[in-house]
Write an enzyme that holds these catalytic residues in place. Structure first.
Site, short mmCIF file in Angstrom:
data_model
loop_
_atom_site.label_atom_id
_atom_site.label_comp_id
_atom_site.label_asym_id
_atom_site.label_seq_id
_atom_site.Cartn_x
_atom_site.Cartn_y
_atom_site.Cartn_z
N GLU A 164 43.47 37.66 40.10
CA GLU A 164 42.16 37.35 39.04
C GLU A 164 43.06 38.12 37.90
O GLU A 164 44.07 38.71 37.76
CB GLU A 164 41.01 38.03 39.43
CG GLU A 164 40.54 37.52 40.72
CD GLU A 164 39.18 38.13 41.16
OE1 GLU A 164 38.47 38.33 40.25
OE2 GLU A 164 38.94 38.33 42.35
N HIS A 173 31.54 39.04 31.92
CA HIS A 173 32.35 38.24 32.75
C HIS A 173 32.79 36.89 31.76
O HIS A 173 31.94 36.62 31.18
CB HIS A 173 31.84 37.75 33.78
CG HIS A 173 32.79 37.17 34.86
ND1 HIS A 173 33.29 35.57 34.80
CD2 HIS A 173 33.29 37.46 36.00
CE1 HIS A 173 34.10 35.56 35.62
NE2 HIS A 173 34.18 36.34 36.58
N ARG A 198 39.89 41.13 31.90
CA ARG A 198 38.43 40.38 31.37
C ARG A 198 38.21 40.74 30.32
O ARG A 198 37.56 39.80 29.39
CB ARG A 198 37.66 40.96 32.44
CG ARG A 198 36.57 40.05 33.00
CD ARG A 198 35.72 40.63 33.94
NE ARG A 198 36.13 39.89 35.32
CZ ARG A 198 35.87 40.36 36.46
NH1 ARG A 198 34.87 41.20 36.40
NH2 ARG A 198 36.34 39.43 37.50
N HIS A 205 28.10 41.45 33.11
CA HIS A 205 28.38 41.43 34.50
C HIS A 205 28.36 42.68 35.29
O HIS A 205 28.08 42.85 36.36
CB HIS A 205 29.92 40.59 34.53
CG HIS A 205 30.54 40.38 35.91
ND1 HIS A 205 29.93 39.74 36.66
CD2 HIS A 205 31.59 40.93 36.63
CE1 HIS A 205 30.58 39.85 38.04
NE2 HIS A 205 31.76 40.35 37.64
N ARG A 234 36.66 47.57 33.95
CA ARG A 234 36.98 47.62 35.25
C ARG A 234 37.98 46.19 35.63
O ARG A 234 37.89 45.17 35.11
CB ARG A 234 35.83 47.10 36.22
CG ARG A 234 36.16 46.94 37.63
CD ARG A 234 34.81 46.72 38.25
NE ARG A 234 34.16 45.63 37.77
CZ ARG A 234 34.12 44.43 38.59
NH1 ARG A 234 34.80 44.42 39.47
NH2 ARG A 234 33.59 43.26 38.21
C1 SIN Z 1 34.99 37.09 39.73
O1 SIN Z 1 35.03 36.54 41.24
O2 SIN Z 1 35.39 36.52 38.98
C2 SIN Z 1 34.03 38.24 39.81
C3 SIN Z 1 34.80 39.47 40.88
C4 SIN Z 1 34.46 40.82 39.99
O3 SIN Z 1 33.74 40.95 39.18
O4 SIN Z 1 35.27 41.68 40.57
#
Ligand code: SIN
Length: 542
Positions: free
Chosen positions: A123, A239, A288, A352, A387
Site C-alpha cells: 500500500e 484517504h 497517502r 479517513h 499515518r
Molecule cells: C485501505 O485499505 O486503503 C485502508 C487501509 C488503512 O487505512 O490503513
C-alpha cells in the site's frame, strides 16, 4: 437526578474496535473484571470497515525481502518528521508477536497462491510487500470476527447501545468510572478505577468520510473534559480513494482500498492522464497524504476547476481475479453500476483517519490518573503527521495488549483512584453543533488545503452554529463531541503555519523544520475553552 442503575468493574473499555477488544481480552486474562461499553452494537466498531490489511514483518520473512527496520523507516518517512521514533520501534517491533497471537485466536489471513505462507500486498508508502489481508479486502471484518468470538468464548460482558457521556472523578481528579446513557435515555453509573478509551476517530467532522456514523470523536471530547491533553489534531488523513457517486455524496462512503493500487491500478483524470506520474518516486503508491494532495491539485487545475473526482483504472487487473481479490470493492462498484474490469472507478479523497488524539504512551497511559487511551483515539507518536497505511490495526493489537498490562500494573501499585463518594449524576450541558453546518464548514475550509482566512471563517461558523444544551440523547453527545473536536482541530490548524503531512496550508506551502518539527498540544482551560499547551516534552506520559 438519581441514576437508574449502577454497575462496577475493575476496568471499563469503551469501544469494540481492534484496540478495545484486544484490551478487554488481555485484561480478563490478567484477572481483571472487565466491562466493555459501546454506543452501538458490538459489531459496529470502525475496525470492521478496514479493508487493506495489517502491515507487519512476520518472522517467516526472508530478511533480504523485508525487515522490521525497513517497516520502521517507512513509518517515519510517512510521518513527515513528527513520529516518536521510540514509539514507532516499540509498536512495529512488537507487531509480529501480536499478529501471531491473533492468528492463534483464530483469525484467518489469506494464503499466498504459491503455497508459501501468507499473501502480502503493498500500500502507499510501503517499500515492500508486507501487508497481510483476509477475505481479500475484508481484513477488518475478519479481525473483528476473531476478537468478538474470543470475547464471547471468554464471556466478556459487552454493554451495547450505551453511550459514555462523561468520566466520573474522585475529589483528587482521578477517573473513577463513567456516566452513561442507556437505550431508554436513562442514566447509569459504571464505577471502575480504570477507563480505557478505544472509541476510534472523528471522520464525521466532514461531509464525506470512510468512517461509520459512530465516528464522532466522543472519546476525545470525554478525555478533554476530564483534563487530558490532546495533540496533532490538525493532521486529518484523507484517504485518496473512496467511491464517488455524485456531488451529493454524504456520510460513510465505500472505501476503494489502496491495495487495488498495490496490485497495479493507477489514478487517471477525466482526460485519461496519470495523476501521480512525475509527482513522487513511488507514483501511485506514494504515501497517502501525497496522493490525496495530488488529486486535490489536479481537480483544482481542471478546466473551469469543476471536476470533483478522478478515476482509478483497474481495468488492467483481470476481471474474475479482481472480483476474487477485492470482493468488497467489487460489490460496492457493482451497486452503482460500475464494472471495474471495464470501467475506471470514479473516486475522490475523503476523511479517513485522525493521526492525532489523546496524548498517551504506547501502554495507553494518559496524563489523567485512571484514564487510558488506545487505537485511533490516542496519539502515541506512531503516526506523526501522516499515518502509514495499514499500521493502525497493528497499533490496536499491540497497544490493546499493553494497556491491559498497564492497568494491571497501576492497580497493583495502588496508583489508581479510590471509589468516588456519592455522585449526583447530572447530565452535563455542553456546546452542541448543528452537524450539517459544522460538516460543511470543515469540508470547505479545513480539509485538504487550508489557509488562515478559511480556518478563521470555519471557527466563526462553528461558534455561530453551537448552542449549549444538556446531553440528554446519544445524538447530542455526538454533536457536542464534534463541536469540541472541530474547535481544537481548527485551533491547531490555524497555529501550524507550515505544510506537513496531512496538513496542507496554501498560505504556508513549505515544510518548516526550524520551527515546526514538533507537535502542537491542546487542552481545555478551567472555563472549558480550548487552549494551546506550552510544550516541554511529550514523554511526560510514560
Ligand atoms: C485501505 O485499505 O486503503 C485502508 C487501509 C488503512 O487505512 O490503513
Amino acid at each position: 437526578m438519581t441514576a437508574r442503575w449502577e454497575s462496577e468493574a475493575d476496568v471499563l473499555v469503551v469501544g469494540t474496535g481492534v484496540a478495545g477488544l484486544t484490551a478487554a481480552l488481555h485484561a480478563q486474562r490478567l484477572g481483571l473484571r472487565v466491562l466493555v461499553v459501546t454506543k452501538g452494537a458490538a459489531e459496529d466498531g470502525n475496525t470492521r470497515w478496514a479493508q487493506g490489511g495489517v502491515a507487519v514483518v512476520l518472522d517467516d520473512r526472508d530478511p533480504s525481502a523485508d525487515s522490521v527496520d525497513r517497516h520502521v523507516a517507512d513509518t517515519l518517512t510517512a510521518g513527515a518528521g513528527l513520529c516518536d521514533e521510540a514509539a514507532v520501534r516499540g509498536v512495529i517491533g512488537a507487531g509480529p508477536d501480536a499478529v501471531t497471537e491473533l492468528i492463534g485466536l483464530g483469525a484467518r489471513f489469506d494464503a499466498a497462491s504459491d503455497g508459501g505462507g501468507l499473501a502480502r500486498t503493498r500500500e502507499g508508502g510501503h517499500s515492500a510487500y508486507r501487508v497481510i489481508h483476509a477475505g481479500g479486502d475484508a481484513t477488518g471484518a475478519e479481525v473483528s470476527r476473531a476478537l468478538l468470538a474470543a470475547g464471547r468464548d471468554g464471556r466478556i460482558a459487552i454493554l451495547e447501545h450505551h453511550v459514555a457521556v462523561e468520566a466520573l472523578r474522585t475529589p483528587t481528579g482521578a477517573v473513577a468510572g463513567l456516566l452513561v446513557l442507556d437505550p431508554e435515555g436513562g442514566t447509569g453509573l459504571l464505577r471502575a478505577p480504570a477507563v480505557v478509551l478505544a472509541t476510534g476517530g472523528a471522520g464525521q467532522l466532514y461531509q464525506a468520510t470512510s468512517n461509520p456514523d459512530g465516528a464522532t470523536g466522543d472519546g476525545l471530547a470525554l478525555a478533554l473534559r476530564a483534563g487530558a491533553v490532546v495533540s496533532d489534531l490538525e493532521f486529518v488523513q484523507f484517504h485518496p480513494t473512496v467511491l464517488y457517486s455524485g456531488p451529493a455524496d454524504r456520510g460513510r462512503r465505500p472505501l476503494i482500498t489502496e491495495a487495488v493500487r498495490g496490485e497495479g491500478a493507477v489514478l487517471i483524470d477525466a482526460t485519461g492522464s496519470r495523476v501521480m506520474a512525475g509527482v513522487h518516486p513511488m507514483a501511485d503508491l506514494a504515501p497517502r497524504d501525497v496522493v490525496s494532495a495530488a488529486i486535490t491539485r489536479r481537480l483544482a487545475e481542471a478546466p473551469g476547476g469543476v471536476d470533483d473526482h478522478v478515476y482509478l483504472d483497474a481495468t488492467g487487473l483481470a476481471g474474475p481475479a479482481f472480483r476474487r481479490r477485492f470482493p468488497t470493492v467489487f460489490a460496492a462498484c457493482q451497486a452503482v453500476g460500475i464494472d471495474p474490469a471495464t470501467d475506471p472507478i470514479p473516486v475522490a479523497p475523503a476523511a479517513h483517519f485522525a493521526c492525532g488524539g489523546i496524548v498517551a504512551s504506547t501502554h495507553g497511559r494518559t496524563g489523567v490518573v485512571g484514564l487510558y487511551a488506545v487505537g485511533e483515539v490516542a496519539r502515541t507518536g506512531l503516526h506523526g503527521a501522516n499515518r502509514l497505511a495499514s499500521n493502525s490495526l497493528l497499533e490496536g493489537l499491540v497497544t490493546g495488549r499493553r494497556v491491559a498490562e498497564a492497568v494491571a500494573e497501576d492497580r497493583a501499585a495502588c496508583l489508581l483512584g479510590g471509589p468516588c463518594a456519592e455522585i449526583d449524576p447530572v447530565l452535563p450541558a455542553e456546546a452542541v453543533a448543528d452537524r450539517p453546518v459544522l460538516q460543511r464548514a470543515m469540508s470547505r475550509y479545513a480539509a485538504i488545503g487550508r489557509d488562515a482566512e478559511g480556518l478563521a471563517t470555519a471557527t466563526t461558523t462553528l461558534d455561530a452554529c453551537t448552542v449549549v444544551r444538556p446531553l440528554r440523547t446519544p445524538d447530542l453527545v455526538a454533536d457536542a463531541a464534534l463541536a469540541l473536536v472541530a474547535r481544537l482541530s481548527l485551533l491547531a490548524a490555524s497555529n501550524r503555519t507550515e505544510s506537513r503531512g496531512c496538513h496542507v496550508r496554501h498560505d504556508h506551502p513549505e515544510r518548516d523544520d526550524r520551527i515546526w518539527r514538533r507537535s502542537l498540544l491542546t487542552r481545555l482551560d478551567v472555563a472549558g475553552q480550548p487552549i494551546l499547551v506550552e510544550q516541554t516534552s511529550l514523554k511526560g506520559v510514560a
